[in-house]
Design a protein around this motif. Sequence first.
Motif, PDB file in Angstrom:
ATOM      1  N   GLY A 157     -15.802  27.732 -31.418  1.00 60.90           N
ATOM      2  CA  GLY A 157     -16.870  26.792 -31.327  1.00 60.90           C
ATOM      3  C   GLY A 157     -16.834  25.962 -29.856  1.00 60.90           C
ATOM      4  N   LEU A 158     -16.101  26.217 -29.065  1.00 60.99           N
ATOM      5  CA  LEU A 158     -16.142  25.571 -27.857  1.00 60.99           C
ATOM      6  C   LEU A 158     -16.389  26.470 -26.876  1.00 60.99           C
ATOM      7  N   LYS A 159     -17.174  26.075 -25.809  1.00 59.37           N
ATOM      8  CA  LYS A 159     -17.520  26.945 -24.405  1.00 59.37           C
ATOM      9  C   LYS A 159     -16.132  26.740 -23.443  1.00 59.37           C
ATOM     10  N   PRO A 160     -15.713  28.026 -23.165  1.00 57.77           N
ATOM     11  CA  PRO A 160     -14.676  27.913 -22.059  1.00 57.77           C
ATOM     12  C   PRO A 160     -15.257  27.170 -20.873  1.00 57.77           C
ATOM     13  N   ASP A 199     -26.346  25.044 -33.855  1.00 60.56           N
ATOM     14  CA  ASP A 199     -25.741  23.880 -34.525  1.00 60.56           C
ATOM     15  C   ASP A 199     -24.999  23.091 -33.383  1.00 60.56           C
ATOM     16  N   GLY A 200     -25.314  23.366 -31.884  1.00 61.01           N
ATOM     17  CA  GLY A 200     -24.695  22.591 -31.026  1.00 61.01           C
ATOM     18  C   GLY A 200     -23.452  22.817 -30.589  1.00 61.01           C
ATOM     19  N   LYS A 201     -22.771  24.216 -31.374  1.00 61.96           N
ATOM     20  CA  LYS A 201     -21.462  24.616 -30.689  1.00 61.96           C
ATOM     21  C   LYS A 201     -21.572  25.647 -30.327  1.00 61.96           C
ATOM     22  N   TYR A 202     -20.730  26.193 -29.629  1.00 62.70           N
ATOM     23  CA  TYR A 202     -20.431  27.479 -28.732  1.00 62.70           C
ATOM     24  C   TYR A 202     -19.771  28.455 -29.639  1.00 62.70           C
ATOM     25  N   TRP A 203     -20.344  29.112 -30.325  1.00 63.12           N
ATOM     26  CA  TRP A 203     -19.698  30.558 -31.280  1.00 63.12           C
ATOM     27  C   TRP A 203     -20.031  31.574 -30.261  1.00 63.12           C
TER      28      TRP A 203
END
Length: 303
Positions: A157-160, A199-203
């Motif tokens: 869910g987080l962008k590196p 959803d604004g997350k980074y999958w």
Amino acid sequence: MSAKPILLAALACGVLHAGAEPMNLAASSKLPSGPGLAAAFSGDKGIGASKEVIFHDDFEEGDIGETWDETGNKHGKVLSFGQAGSGLGKRSLRVETHLGEDTGGGLTKWFESADTLFVRFYTRFDAGCDYVHHFVTLRANKSLQGKDRWSGFGGAGLKPDGEERFSTAIEPWGNWAKWAAPGRWNFYSYWHEMAVSKDGKYWGNSFVVPEAPLIPKEKWICVEFMLKHNTPGERDGEQAFWIDGQLLGHWTGINWRKSPALRANALTLETYITDRWTKNPVNVVSFDNVVIARSYVGPVGKP
């Protein structure tokens, strides 16, 4: 199967940047197909002698995980040895997941990386196997030392940020249960120029081949994928995958990393299943004849 955003706009040149849809160049690719370096080794016997091979395991000898670095085998009930397919020896690695009791398991190997990596393995889905959440993943960690060897793990869910991690996984994808289980092959990738989800997350972003055939059950399948590191900060990285020696996907123009120290150096061979889409209480996937190499491996050599 997490929410998997498919990137938004295509470029005719096939170069991939933030917000661009990955363009599959397999039809015009110059990458090899068919037999590879494994053709010289009947049933992979002696393949470790090749200077191109970084690691291999055919599961014919030793205990489970003996040549790997980490073993995920909850209560000793997930991993066991099973029968191998024709031409693959006598033993394979059997992963049995139990819904509500565990999420599956597998093996992880850290290794010295190379500019271009090829990972080849065989897999078989049991007749009753349902959807698989995550599968075989190649991860980039800052180094192989101390805490840095774990920098490529976690971060869902987080962008590196381009300095600490990136990853790509070859996975069966069921398209939110629209395709029959286990689905079709695709890449599920995290990197610092990936697209944001609704959803604004980074999958993980998907690199999909919608026209690919559905993955069969009760059949040994030769799966191979390639990752080419980019020049740090440049969009000259690549990834590709083959099924039974046929190139099905090839994507270029990927800016995997900003730092030259960040290199793909850990392979996780696993079946990870949750109850979001999977309903079967027991799901079995088998693996065999794993090879990590610097050049195209191809299917096992015949006698």
